[in-house]
Design a protein around this motif. Structure first.
Motif, short mmCIF file in Angstrom:
data_model
loop_
_atom_site.label_atom_id
_atom_site.label_comp_id
_atom_site.label_asym_id
_atom_site.label_seq_id
_atom_site.Cartn_x
_atom_site.Cartn_y
_atom_site.Cartn_z
N GLU A 1 41.84 31.70 45.36
CA GLU A 1 40.68 31.43 44.95
C GLU A 1 40.03 32.91 44.37
N THR B 1 37.06 33.99 41.77
CA THR B 1 35.99 33.80 42.55
C THR B 1 35.28 35.37 41.77
N LYS C 1 37.80 37.38 50.23
CA LYS C 1 38.27 35.91 50.87
C LYS C 1 38.70 36.23 52.47
#
Length: 218
Positions: free
Chosen positions: A170, A174, A178
């Motif tokens: 992730e 992005t 996180k």
């Protein structure tokens, strides 16, 4: 009733109620904060690495000055304590002892031990701290022994390694950090290792019990 059994009865309540996992968690979880000093948590965060070798030629563990014989003694004391707990709670379980790296490992295997683990391992963590206290009472030295029940820690390692990998993917997609949910030191160490193995960095933030891992972009 022995001093150790009296401690167990005080922390767990009536042994006849052990089947109620939520009651056990409510009774046992406070023992973790009472029994664990902040430096114990920091040590656990550094020491949950299962990749160390067993011992050197002198019979000393590769980290620290504790000999294998001393670790085996810690395991025996811990196993006796857990065996007494199982007897009080009228639970069946086979107890295995081992030495991994610089710590004794005691594992309990049985078909009806979920109530000694808890929903997220809270009861297991409390029992581990109580067992460490029992070892300390007999040896006079701090111990880093690890307790596992029903293979929970092994399963949890796999789940958390996957969590770390998912977070890495992730973050790469992005480009944003996180933040994961609060974890205990054992859980955070597994995530940190998984993130490092994937080539990214991570750090912990917050105070116990809300301390959590943040996975950072490259």
């Amino acid at each position: 009733m022995s001093q150790q059994e009296d401690m167990v009865a005080h922390e767990t309540g009536d042994p006849g109620d052990v089947g109620d996992a939520e009651q056990d968690e409510a009774a046992l979880a406070p023992a973790v904060s009472d029994a664990s000093a902040p430096d114990d948590l920091e040590d656990d965060a550094e020491d949950e690495d299962e990749a160390e070798g067993s011992a050197d030629a002198d019979g000393r563990s590769k980290r620290g000055d504790t000999s294998v014989a001393e670790l085996e003694l810690e395991g025996e004391i811990a196993a006796d304590y857990i065996e007494g707990l199982l007897d009080v709670a009228d639970l069946d379980g086979d107890i295995d002892m081992d030495v991994e790296g610089d710590r004794a490992v005691v594992s309990v295997v049985g078909a009806t031990l979920e109530e000694l683990v808890g929903r997220r391992g809270e009861v297991l963590e409390a029992l581990q701290e109580l067992t460490r206290l029992a070892v300390h009472q007999q040896t006079g030295a701090r111990t880093r022994m690890m307790l596992d029940i029903g293979g929970y820690r092994q399963r949890r390692r796999a789940e958390l390694a996957a969590t770390g990998q998912d977070a890495v993917e992730e973050v790469r997609r992005t480009g944003e950090p996180k933040r994961l949910w609060p974890m205990n030191p054992f859980e955070r160490k597994i995530v940190h290792d998984a993130v490092a193995a994937a080539g990214l960095r991570s750090e912990s933030e917050g105070e116990e019990p809300e301390r959590r891992v943040i996975v950072l972009p490259a």
